[in-house]
Design a protein around this motif. Structure first.
Motif, PDB file in Angstrom:
ATOM      1  N   LEU A   1      10.634   0.594 -13.640  1.00  0.00           N
ATOM      2  CA  LEU A   1       9.516   0.912 -12.747  1.00  0.00           C
ATOM      3  C   LEU A   1       8.844   2.240 -13.085  1.00  0.00           C
ATOM      4  O   LEU A   1       7.649   2.406 -12.869  1.00  0.00           O
ATOM      5  CB  LEU A   1       9.985   0.944 -11.300  1.00  0.00           C
ATOM      6  CG  LEU A   1      10.353  -0.409 -10.686  1.00  0.00           C
ATOM      7  CD1 LEU A   1      11.062  -0.203  -9.356  1.00  0.00           C
ATOM      8  CD2 LEU A   1       9.120  -1.279 -10.519  1.00  0.00           C
ATOM      9  N   LEU A   2       9.603   3.180 -13.623  1.00  0.00           N
ATOM     10  CA  LEU A   2       9.060   4.514 -13.862  1.00  0.00           C
ATOM     11  C   LEU A   2       8.688   4.774 -15.311  1.00  0.00           C
ATOM     12  O   LEU A   2       8.201   5.859 -15.647  1.00  0.00           O
ATOM     13  CB  LEU A   2      10.072   5.568 -13.389  1.00  0.00           C
ATOM     14  CG  LEU A   2      10.398   5.519 -11.899  1.00  0.00           C
ATOM     15  CD1 LEU A   2      11.484   6.521 -11.548  1.00  0.00           C
ATOM     16  CD2 LEU A   2       9.151   5.749 -11.049  1.00  0.00           C
TER      17      LEU A   2
ATOM     18  N   LEU B   1       5.772  -5.077  -8.497  1.00  0.00           N
ATOM     19  CA  LEU B   1       7.035  -5.323  -9.192  1.00  0.00           C
ATOM     20  C   LEU B   1       8.217  -4.813  -8.367  1.00  0.00           C
ATOM     21  O   LEU B   1       9.234  -5.504  -8.228  1.00  0.00           O
ATOM     22  CB  LEU B   1       7.022  -4.666 -10.570  1.00  0.00           C
ATOM     23  CG  LEU B   1       8.302  -4.815 -11.394  1.00  0.00           C
ATOM     24  CD1 LEU B   1       8.634  -6.284 -11.639  1.00  0.00           C
ATOM     25  CD2 LEU B   1       8.150  -4.075 -12.717  1.00  0.00           C
ATOM     26  N   ALA B   2       8.098  -3.628  -7.803  1.00  0.00           N
ATOM     27  CA  ALA B   2       9.183  -3.072  -6.986  1.00  0.00           C
ATOM     28  C   ALA B   2       9.449  -3.954  -5.770  1.00  0.00           C
ATOM     29  O   ALA B   2      10.607  -4.257  -5.449  1.00  0.00           O
ATOM     30  CB  ALA B   2       8.828  -1.657  -6.536  1.00  0.00           C
ATOM     31  N   TYR B   3       8.394  -4.401  -5.113  1.00  0.00           N
ATOM     32  CA  TYR B   3       8.570  -5.197  -3.898  1.00  0.00           C
ATOM     33  C   TYR B   3       9.139  -6.581  -4.218  1.00  0.00           C
ATOM     34  O   TYR B   3      10.038  -7.052  -3.521  1.00  0.00           O
ATOM     35  CB  TYR B   3       7.235  -5.305  -3.150  1.00  0.00           C
ATOM     36  CG  TYR B   3       7.394  -5.859  -1.757  1.00  0.00           C
ATOM     37  CD1 TYR B   3       8.224  -5.237  -0.839  1.00  0.00           C
ATOM     38  CD2 TYR B   3       6.706  -6.988  -1.363  1.00  0.00           C
ATOM     39  CE1 TYR B   3       8.372  -5.736   0.442  1.00  0.00           C
ATOM     40  CE2 TYR B   3       6.843  -7.495  -0.087  1.00  0.00           C
ATOM     41  CZ  TYR B   3       7.678  -6.866   0.813  1.00  0.00           C
ATOM     42  OH  TYR B   3       7.828  -7.375   2.080  1.00  0.00           O
ATOM     43  N   THR B   4       8.649  -7.208  -5.266  1.00  0.00           N
ATOM     44  CA  THR B   4       9.182  -8.527  -5.609  1.00  0.00           C
ATOM     45  C   THR B   4      10.611  -8.420  -6.132  1.00  0.00           C
ATOM     46  O   THR B   4      11.424  -9.322  -5.909  1.00  0.00           O
ATOM     47  CB  THR B   4       8.292  -9.269  -6.624  1.00  0.00           C
ATOM     48  OG1 THR B   4       8.135  -8.476  -7.800  1.00  0.00           O
ATOM     49  CG2 THR B   4       6.927  -9.595  -6.027  1.00  0.00           C
TER      50      THR B   4
ATOM     51  N   ASP C   1       0.835  -1.210   0.000  1.00  0.00           N
ATOM     52  CA  ASP C   1       0.000   0.000   0.000  1.00  0.00           C
ATOM     53  C   ASP C   1       0.869   1.258   0.000  1.00  0.00           C
ATOM     54  O   ASP C   1       0.565   2.228  -0.702  1.00  0.00           O
ATOM     55  CB  ASP C   1      -0.942   0.015   1.208  1.00  0.00           C
ATOM     56  CG  ASP C   1      -2.025  -1.039   1.131  1.00  0.00           C
ATOM     57  OD1 ASP C   1      -2.254  -1.614   0.038  1.00  0.00           O
ATOM     58  OD2 ASP C   1      -2.640  -1.316   2.189  1.00  0.00           O
ATOM     59  N   TYR C   2       1.933   1.241   0.775  1.00  0.00           N
ATOM     60  CA  TYR C   2       2.846   2.385   0.825  1.00  0.00           C
ATOM     61  C   TYR C   2       3.471   2.619  -0.544  1.00  0.00           C
ATOM     62  O   TYR C   2       3.491   3.746  -1.048  1.00  0.00           O
ATOM     63  CB  TYR C   2       3.921   2.149   1.886  1.00  0.00           C
ATOM     64  CG  TYR C   2       4.973   3.228   1.910  1.00  0.00           C
ATOM     65  CD1 TYR C   2       4.694   4.483   2.452  1.00  0.00           C
ATOM     66  CD2 TYR C   2       6.241   3.000   1.388  1.00  0.00           C
ATOM     67  CE1 TYR C   2       5.656   5.486   2.466  1.00  0.00           C
ATOM     68  CE2 TYR C   2       7.203   3.997   1.402  1.00  0.00           C
ATOM     69  CZ  TYR C   2       6.915   5.225   1.946  1.00  0.00           C
ATOM     70  OH  TYR C   2       7.867   6.217   1.958  1.00  0.00           O
ATOM     71  N   LEU C   3       3.996   1.553  -1.157  1.00  0.00           N
ATOM     72  CA  LEU C   3       4.603   1.680  -2.482  1.00  0.00           C
ATOM     73  C   LEU C   3       3.573   2.134  -3.514  1.00  0.00           C
ATOM     74  O   LEU C   3       3.872   2.972  -4.371  1.00  0.00           O
ATOM     75  CB  LEU C   3       5.244   0.361  -2.906  1.00  0.00           C
ATOM     76  CG  LEU C   3       6.509  -0.027  -2.145  1.00  0.00           C
ATOM     77  CD1 LEU C   3       6.879  -1.480  -2.446  1.00  0.00           C
ATOM     78  CD2 LEU C   3       7.648   0.911  -2.482  1.00  0.00           C
ATOM     79  N   THR C   4       2.369   1.599  -3.432  1.00  0.00           N
ATOM     80  CA  THR C   4       1.312   2.021  -4.347  1.00  0.00           C
ATOM     81  C   THR C   4       1.063   3.521  -4.206  1.00  0.00           C
ATOM     82  O   THR C   4       0.926   4.236  -5.200  1.00  0.00           O
ATOM     83  CB  THR C   4       0.013   1.223  -4.089  1.00  0.00           C
ATOM     84  OG1 THR C   4       0.273  -0.163  -4.308  1.00  0.00           O
ATOM     85  CG2 THR C   4      -1.114   1.688  -4.995  1.00  0.00           C
ATOM     86  N   GLY C   5       1.048   3.996  -2.979  1.00  0.00           N
ATOM     87  CA  GLY C   5       0.869   5.424  -2.744  1.00  0.00           C
ATOM     88  C   GLY C   5       1.992   6.258  -3.361  1.00  0.00           C
ATOM     89  O   GLY C   5       1.745   7.332  -3.915  1.00  0.00           O
ATOM     90  N   LEU C   6       3.211   5.757  -3.270  1.00  0.00           N
ATOM     91  CA  LEU C   6       4.333   6.476  -3.879  1.00  0.00           C
ATOM     92  C   LEU C   6       4.166   6.573  -5.394  1.00  0.00           C
ATOM     93  O   LEU C   6       4.365   7.645  -5.977  1.00  0.00           O
ATOM     94  CB  LEU C   6       5.656   5.779  -3.548  1.00  0.00           C
ATOM     95  CG  LEU C   6       6.114   5.841  -2.098  1.00  0.00           C
ATOM     96  CD1 LEU C   6       7.397   5.031  -1.920  1.00  0.00           C
ATOM     97  CD2 LEU C   6       6.329   7.274  -1.650  1.00  0.00           C
TER      98      LEU C   6
ATOM     99  N   GLY D   1      13.540 -10.461  -4.369  1.00  0.00           N
ATOM    100  CA  GLY D   1      14.376 -11.330  -5.191  1.00  0.00           C
ATOM    101  C   GLY D   1      15.839 -10.949  -5.108  1.00  0.00           C
ATOM    102  O   GLY D   1      16.715 -11.819  -5.023  1.00  0.00           O
ATOM    103  N   HIS D   2      16.103  -9.659  -5.126  1.00  0.00           N
ATOM    104  CA  HIS D   2      17.486  -9.188  -5.014  1.00  0.00           C
ATOM    105  C   HIS D   2      18.083  -9.609  -3.671  1.00  0.00           C
ATOM    106  O   HIS D   2      19.219 -10.097  -3.614  1.00  0.00           O
ATOM    107  CB  HIS D   2      17.549  -7.670  -5.178  1.00  0.00           C
ATOM    108  CG  HIS D   2      18.933  -7.134  -5.091  1.00  0.00           C
ATOM    109  ND1 HIS D   2      19.761  -7.036  -6.180  1.00  0.00           N
ATOM    110  CD2 HIS D   2      19.658  -6.698  -4.031  1.00  0.00           C
ATOM    111  CE1 HIS D   2      20.930  -6.552  -5.801  1.00  0.00           C
ATOM    112  NE2 HIS D   2      20.883  -6.334  -4.498  1.00  0.00           N
ATOM    113  N   ALA D   3      17.327  -9.429  -2.611  1.00  0.00           N
ATOM    114  CA  ALA D   3      17.802  -9.800  -1.280  1.00  0.00           C
ATOM    115  C   ALA D   3      18.079 -11.304  -1.202  1.00  0.00           C
ATOM    116  O   ALA D   3      19.091 -11.730  -0.640  1.00  0.00           O
ATOM    117  CB  ALA D   3      16.787  -9.384  -0.219  1.00  0.00           C
TER     118      ALA D   3
END
Length: 76
Positions: free
Chosen positions: A73-74, A36-39, A14-19, A43-45
């Motif tokens: 992403l942008l 996509l950003a969160y996954t 929800d936070y990322l969606t808001g951004l 995945g990177h981690a």
């Protein structure tokens, strides 16, 4: 534990969606980009922990990787 993980994950999404919404992406697109950003982050981690050689270690290579992630992403 599962309900807590679900709740925390949803708050992060929800936070990322808001951004992304604040960057003028429509709500559906913002939600997809947030996922996509969160996954990508997860995945990177995971790769950095299990196969460290699979991710750029730092310096110009890491910056180029991060730039490509942000460009994806942008992109409009």
């Amino acid at each position: 534990m599962a309900p807590t993980v679900r709740r925390v994950t949803q708050r992060r999404l929800d936070y990322l969606t808001g951004l992304f919404t604040s960057l003028d992406f429509d709500p559906v697109s913002a939600g997809r980009r947030a996922l996509l950003a969160y996954t990508t982050y997860l995945g990177h981690a995971q790769l950095a922990r299990t196969v460290p050689d699979a991710v750029p270690p730092g310096g110009p290579e890491r910056q180029a990787y991060l730039d490509s992630v942000l460009a994806t992403l942008l992109a409009r």
